[in-house]
Design a protein around this motif. Structure first.
Motif, PDB file in Angstrom:
ATOM      1  N   VAL A  26       0.857  -1.188   0.000  1.00  0.00           N
ATOM      2  CA  VAL A  26       0.000   0.000   0.000  1.00  0.00           C
ATOM      3  C   VAL A  26       0.896   1.241   0.000  1.00  0.00           C
ATOM      4  O   VAL A  26       2.058   1.164   0.410  1.00  0.00           O
ATOM      5  CB  VAL A  26      -0.930  -0.013   1.237  1.00  0.00           C
ATOM      6  N   LEU A  27       0.388   2.362  -0.499  1.00  0.00           N
ATOM      7  CA  LEU A  27       1.090   3.631  -0.319  1.00  0.00           C
ATOM      8  C   LEU A  27       0.798   4.065   1.111  1.00  0.00           C
ATOM      9  O   LEU A  27      -0.229   4.675   1.403  1.00  0.00           O
ATOM     10  CB  LEU A  27       0.598   4.672  -1.332  1.00  0.00           C
ATOM     11  N   GLY A  28       1.716   3.701   2.007  1.00  0.00           N
ATOM     12  CA  GLY A  28       1.426   3.758   3.439  1.00  0.00           C
ATOM     13  C   GLY A  28       1.101   5.147   3.969  1.00  0.00           C
ATOM     14  O   GLY A  28       0.178   5.313   4.769  1.00  0.00           O
ATOM     15  N   MET A  29       1.872   6.151   3.548  1.00  0.00           N
ATOM     16  CA  MET A  29       1.639   7.486   4.113  1.00  0.00           C
ATOM     17  C   MET A  29       0.320   8.060   3.591  1.00  0.00           C
ATOM     18  O   MET A  29      -0.398   8.750   4.314  1.00  0.00           O
ATOM     19  CB  MET A  29       2.813   8.414   3.783  1.00  0.00           C
ATOM     20  N   ILE A  30      -0.003   7.741   2.355  1.00  0.00           N
ATOM     21  CA  ILE A  30      -1.292   8.176   1.798  1.00  0.00           C
ATOM     22  C   ILE A  30      -2.420   7.500   2.590  1.00  0.00           C
ATOM     23  O   ILE A  30      -3.370   8.155   3.028  1.00  0.00           O
ATOM     24  CB  ILE A  30      -1.374   7.809   0.291  1.00  0.00           C
ATOM     25  N   ARG A  31      -2.274   6.177   2.790  1.00  0.00           N
ATOM     26  CA  ARG A  31      -3.299   5.453   3.532  1.00  0.00           C
ATOM     27  C   ARG A  31      -3.443   6.008   4.948  1.00  0.00           C
ATOM     28  O   ARG A  31      -4.546   6.175   5.466  1.00  0.00           O
ATOM     29  CB  ARG A  31      -2.963   3.952   3.589  1.00  0.00           C
ATOM     30  N   GLN A  32      -2.305   6.329   5.580  1.00  0.00           N
ATOM     31  CA  GLN A  32      -2.344   6.864   6.950  1.00  0.00           C
ATOM     32  C   GLN A  32      -3.139   8.175   6.999  1.00  0.00           C
ATOM     33  O   GLN A  32      -3.972   8.369   7.865  1.00  0.00           O
ATOM     34  CB  GLN A  32      -0.915   7.084   7.467  1.00  0.00           C
ATOM     35  N   TRP A  33      -2.876   9.078   6.054  1.00  0.00           N
ATOM     36  CA  TRP A  33      -3.591  10.374   6.042  1.00  0.00           C
ATOM     37  C   TRP A  33      -5.065  10.166   5.703  1.00  0.00           C
ATOM     38  O   TRP A  33      -5.928  10.858   6.231  1.00  0.00           O
ATOM     39  CB  TRP A  33      -2.941  11.338   5.044  1.00  0.00           C
ATOM     40  N   GLN A  34      -5.319   9.218   4.812  1.00  0.00           N
ATOM     41  CA  GLN A  34      -6.728   8.956   4.460  1.00  0.00           C
ATOM     42  C   GLN A  34      -7.473   8.388   5.672  1.00  0.00           C
ATOM     43  O   GLN A  34      -8.627   8.733   5.915  1.00  0.00           O
ATOM     44  CB  GLN A  34      -6.801   8.014   3.249  1.00  0.00           C
ATOM     45  N   GLU A  35      -6.770   7.564   6.444  1.00  0.00           N
ATOM     46  CA  GLU A  35      -7.397   7.015   7.649  1.00  0.00           C
ATOM     47  C   GLU A  35      -7.657   8.120   8.675  1.00  0.00           C
ATOM     48  O   GLU A  35      -8.741   8.200   9.258  1.00  0.00           O
ATOM     49  CB  GLU A  35      -6.491   5.937   8.259  1.00  0.00           C
TER      50      GLU A  35
ATOM     51  N   ASN B 295     -11.110   7.529   6.389  1.00  0.00           N
ATOM     52  CA  ASN B 295     -10.646   6.195   6.001  1.00  0.00           C
ATOM     53  C   ASN B 295     -11.010   5.823   4.561  1.00  0.00           C
ATOM     54  O   ASN B 295     -11.155   4.642   4.233  1.00  0.00           O
ATOM     55  CB  ASN B 295     -11.201   5.149   6.988  1.00  0.00           C
ATOM     56  N   HIS B 296     -11.172   6.826   3.725  1.00  0.00           N
ATOM     57  CA  HIS B 296     -11.428   6.539   2.303  1.00  0.00           C
ATOM     58  C   HIS B 296     -10.106   6.188   1.642  1.00  0.00           C
ATOM     59  O   HIS B 296      -9.322   7.075   1.314  1.00  0.00           O
ATOM     60  CB  HIS B 296     -12.038   7.763   1.603  1.00  0.00           C
ATOM     61  N   GLU B 297      -9.874   4.933   1.416  1.00  0.00           N
ATOM     62  CA  GLU B 297      -8.594   4.507   0.828  1.00  0.00           C
ATOM     63  C   GLU B 297      -8.631   4.717  -0.678  1.00  0.00           C
ATOM     64  O   GLU B 297      -8.823   3.789  -1.453  1.00  0.00           O
ATOM     65  CB  GLU B 297      -8.298   3.063   1.193  1.00  0.00           C
ATOM     66  N   SER B 298      -8.436   5.959  -1.063  1.00  0.00           N
ATOM     67  CA  SER B 298      -8.544   6.307  -2.469  1.00  0.00           C
ATOM     68  C   SER B 298      -7.215   6.085  -3.185  1.00  0.00           C
ATOM     69  O   SER B 298      -6.224   6.744  -2.880  1.00  0.00           O
ATOM     70  CB  SER B 298      -8.973   7.777  -2.570  1.00  0.00           C
ATOM     71  N   GLU B 299      -7.190   5.153  -4.117  1.00  0.00           N
ATOM     72  CA  GLU B 299      -6.044   4.948  -5.026  1.00  0.00           C
ATOM     73  C   GLU B 299      -4.706   4.779  -4.308  1.00  0.00           C
ATOM     74  O   GLU B 299      -3.704   5.358  -4.714  1.00  0.00           O
ATOM     75  CB  GLU B 299      -5.942   6.130  -6.015  1.00  0.00           C
ATOM     76  N   CYS B 300      -4.696   4.018  -3.242  1.00  0.00           N
ATOM     77  CA  CYS B 300      -3.411   3.793  -2.562  1.00  0.00           C
ATOM     78  C   CYS B 300      -3.056   2.309  -2.489  1.00  0.00           C
ATOM     79  O   CYS B 300      -2.002   1.952  -1.984  1.00  0.00           O
ATOM     80  CB  CYS B 300      -3.426   4.419  -1.159  1.00  0.00           C
TER      81      CYS B 300
END
Lengths: 173, 585
Positions: B480-489, B494-499
């Motif tokens: 996963v694109l971890g930092m993107i996922r972290q900010w989305q969370e 928690n919208h995991e958009s395109e990561c």
């Protein structure tokens, strides 16, 4: 930091920038302003020393005191920039601008425009039976007033140089 | 000055040789063919054929940062030149000295939309510290020497020289570096004595001081790092080093409180927030360090030392601003301190340390390993244990793994840690490791990366394998694109958009296809042995560690929040940031 101006007050400053006259130097200076979001209210540039190869750029800009300080530091950082002087801050200066003002009209309009030109010490540099081109040199404010009054008579076109400025007194830049 | 005429190609190689360049990173093209023909006929300057020009620039950055010498890149016109742009901006943001040579179409075709023509000096004007278009072979030697001077003097940075093909083919006179008068570019090195004395007075009288060391100290050189260490030790004050300065002060020293900023330690951020005197040497108050500017260290007097006058008062107003080279200012400071022998308020410093120890006692970097899934922190902690004490260098890519590497790997020496700080360039790590390994063939070079960044310059794995460079790629694979996922969370419901990267390639198979030895680790019990195997296996090795997809980097100061709103872990609720527009900055 200067304390007589509040930190958030936006002031107009005129910078005189001595640069190496080399390809791209104007782009570097203008790019610095646009890239960092600074205003350019007026800009003039011309070679001033063909022996040393120096050009001088006069820039009128505006910003808060900290922005003006940043602009100066950022200009000084450019490799082809030799000297930067904030003419508004470093002392008194003379600031002049030249405009070519084309006015169309016949009869009374011609007489009125000539009288106005006399009042503003503007010169006729071109004339036809139905038009004049006046040359006027002065402060930007004087030019604004002259052009404003000509608008009522028959102003059709204006070209202005932008401000050139120099520090008063005996010292070199 | 000899009157002998040389071709442009010969002048370039002679100038590089006289500048002490032993290696360049490049990729040939049509207009640079005559230069490559000269490269073929000599063996003084080694050419490393990279897979992509961006990789070449990052490799040169890795070389420069690990040696303290300027890195050199060679690219062709048009696409070769435009491919360097990301690397050049990366070097500009992190103040890395580089000289980038690009070929240009023949002079009389410039402006004609010729094949592989691009306005390289126009495009890179804002991407470099300075750039040149060479008009005549006679100017070539002078401009190359000047480019090295500009790249390495003052605040370092990338300098580009665009050379038309006819200038490479033509003949001209050669000038030695000492025959070139560098133009009127003379950055101020020595700080004002009066201001240094004021700084000493302020610093000595402090009750809650902090010494905040930035990348400028590393750029100034190893001696500056020794002097900074000396100052910290002689004062007994706490020291924090930025992401760019890890290793400038030994991480193993008890006076080190960790890195400040968004993912810095609790103790460093609290000390920055609560201090009464902040001594910033060679750091630039980056927004990732300051957080909300208006609430940054509200009660402190600030001393700021920087070689770049535009850094002073840019974001944070300094009470004492000293323009000068970090090493020179530190040298003067220590000398004057010894002369004056100012009294330090030892009782106040002792109680300040008690406060800091309480913050340290929070153990903000703790994590819960558990039995099944490998935590990335656990993997990095084991890497630290196994490389500690050896002669090692680390590069990283950008994202969660980068922050964990900064938190969990400890550096006692400067020039050992290479990361893209200012620009945050994914794809930096692998080519940077290549450049570091070329400069230090006998040392251990580890690239800490993750699959998102890895894919952005993966072609340089081929370069590493081709030259049999023993780079160790430490891939924290979380799919996963971890930092993107972290900010989305945390900030986007928690919208995991395109990561999601779960459909990525078989990295073991891919690494082996490139010619790496590949090791797969999926179980916490295998982490230690996997790392040992990576370190002891000769040649290029790829270690793929499957780690927890849902782990977040903590502590975290949300963008736009003040330091005392630091979030320590998943169980502590995030304070709502007032200004939503500031959140994803």
């Amino acid at each position: 930091m200067n304390n007589d101006i509040t930190p958030n007050e936006v002031c107009e400053h005129t910078f005189s920038v001595l640069v190496d006259n080399e390809a791209g130097v104007l782009h570097r200076v203008v790019g610095l302003f646009s890239g960092r979001g600074y205003n350019i209210d007026s800009l003039t540039v011309s070679e001033v020393d063909s022996v040393e190869g120096y050009s001088k750029i006069t820039i009128v800009t505006s910003g808060t005191l900290s922005v003006i300080e940043q602009i100066r530091a950022q200009l000084e950082r450019l490799v082809p920039v030799q000297k930067v002087s904030d003419l508004t801050r470093d002392g008194r200066s003379v600031q002049r601008e030249l405009a070519l003002v084309k006015v169309q009209g016949e009869g009374d309009d011609r007489i009125n425009s000539m009288q106005l030109a006399d009042k503003f010490q503007a010169q006729v540099v071109d004339s036809t039976p139905e038009s004049f081109v006046f040359e006027i040199v002065g402060s930007s404010d004087t030019l604004d007033r002259f052009i404003g009054e000509m608008r009522h008579i028959g102003l059709v076109d204006v070209s202005r140089t932008g401000i050139v400025a120099i520090a008063r007194g005996a010292d070199e830049m | 000055m000899s009157k002998k005429l040389y071709t442009g190609g010969e002048i370039i190689l002679k100038a590089l040789g006289d500048q002490g360049v032993d290696v360049i990173f490049g990729y040939p093209g049509g207009v640079t063919l005559p230069l490559y023909d000269k490269i073929y006929q000599q063996n003084k300057v080694r050419h490393i054929l990279v897979g992509h020009e961006q990789g070449g620039v990052h490799a040169a950055e890795g070389y420069a940062r690990s040696t303290g010498k300027p890195g050199v890149v060679l690219a062709t016109s048009g696409p070769g030149a435009t491919n360097t742009v990301t690397g050049l901006v990366d070097a500009l943001m992190d103040s890395i000295p580089l000289v980038c040579l690009t070929g240009q179409v023949v002079s009389n075709l410039i402006g004609n939309d010729a094949f592989q023509e691009a306005d390289t000096t126009g495009i890179t004007r804002a991407a470099t510290k300075h750039n040149y278009l060479v008009h005549s072979t006679d100017d070539l030697a002078r401009l190359i020497h000047e480019a090295f001077y500009v790249a390495t003097h003052g605040r370092p940075g990338p300098v580009l020289i665009d050379i038309p093909k006819d200038v490479i083919l033509g003949t001209g006179l050669y000038l030695m570096p000492e025959d070139v008068q560098p133009r009127n570019y003379n950055p101020k090195i020595r700080g004002d004595r009066e201001k240094i004395e004021d700084a000493i007075q302020l610093l000595a009288a402090a009750k809650k001081p902090i010494i905040y060391v930035g990348g400028g100290v590393i750029n100034s050189g190893q001696k500056a790092c020794q002097l900074a260490t000396q100052l910290v030790r002689m004062t007994g004050y706490p020291c924090t080093t930025t992401l760019m300065a890890l290793g400038a002060f030994p991480a193993s020293d008890p006076q080190f409180v960790g890195m400040p900023g968004m993912h810095g330690t609790y103790e460093a951020n609290m000390a920055m927030h609560q201090c009464d005197v902040m001594f910033n040497i060679g750091a630039r108050f980056d927004d990732r360090v300051t957080g909300k500017v208006g609430s940054f260290s509200p009660g402190s007097k600030k001393i700021h030392v920087d070689i770049d006058p535009s850094s002073l008062n840019k974001t944070i107003v300094a009470d004492i601003g000293i323009i000068g080279d970090a090493g020179s200012v530190l040298e003067d400071m220590i000398r004057l301190w010894d002369e004056k022998q100012p009294t330090i308020n030892t009782a106040a410093i002792k109680s300040w340390w008690n406060e800091i120890e309480k913050w340290r006692g929070v153990r903000c970097l703790s994590y819960d390993q558990g039995e099944k899934i490998i935590k990335p922190q656990f993997a990095l902690e084991n890497l630290r244990k196994l490389i500690q004490g050896s002669d090692f260098y680390v590069t990283t890519d950008v994202g969660q793994h980068q922050m964990w590497a900064a938190q969990f790997l400890h550096f006692d020496k400067p020039n050992r840690w290479m990361t893209s700080g200012g620009l945050g360039t994914m794809g930096y790590g692998v080519p940077a490791a290549l450049g570091v390994q070329v400069a230090h063939p006998e040392s251990t070079v580890v690239c800490v990366t993750s699959e998102g960044s890895l894919m952005m310059n993966i072609q340089e794995m081929d370069t590493i394998a081709k030259y049999q460079l023993p780079v160790k790629i430490f891939n924290l694979n979380n799919k996963v694109l971890g930092m993107i996922r972290q900010w989305q969370e945390l900030f986007y419901d928690n919208h995991e958009s395109e990561c999601d990267l779960s459909g990525g390639p078989d990295f073991i198979g891919l690494a082996e296809a490139f010619g790496f030895k590949a090791i797969q680790v999926t179980d916490p019990d295998e982490v230690c042995s996997g790392i040992e195997k990576m370190l002891t296996t000769k040649g290029p090795v790829f270690l793929n560690i499957e780690v927890d997809r849902n782990e977040n980097v903590f502590p975290m100061i949300p963008a736009g929040a003040p330091h005392n709103e630091i979030v320590l872990g998943p169980n502590q609720n995030l304070k709502t940031v007032d200004d939503k527009s500031n959140v994803m900055a």
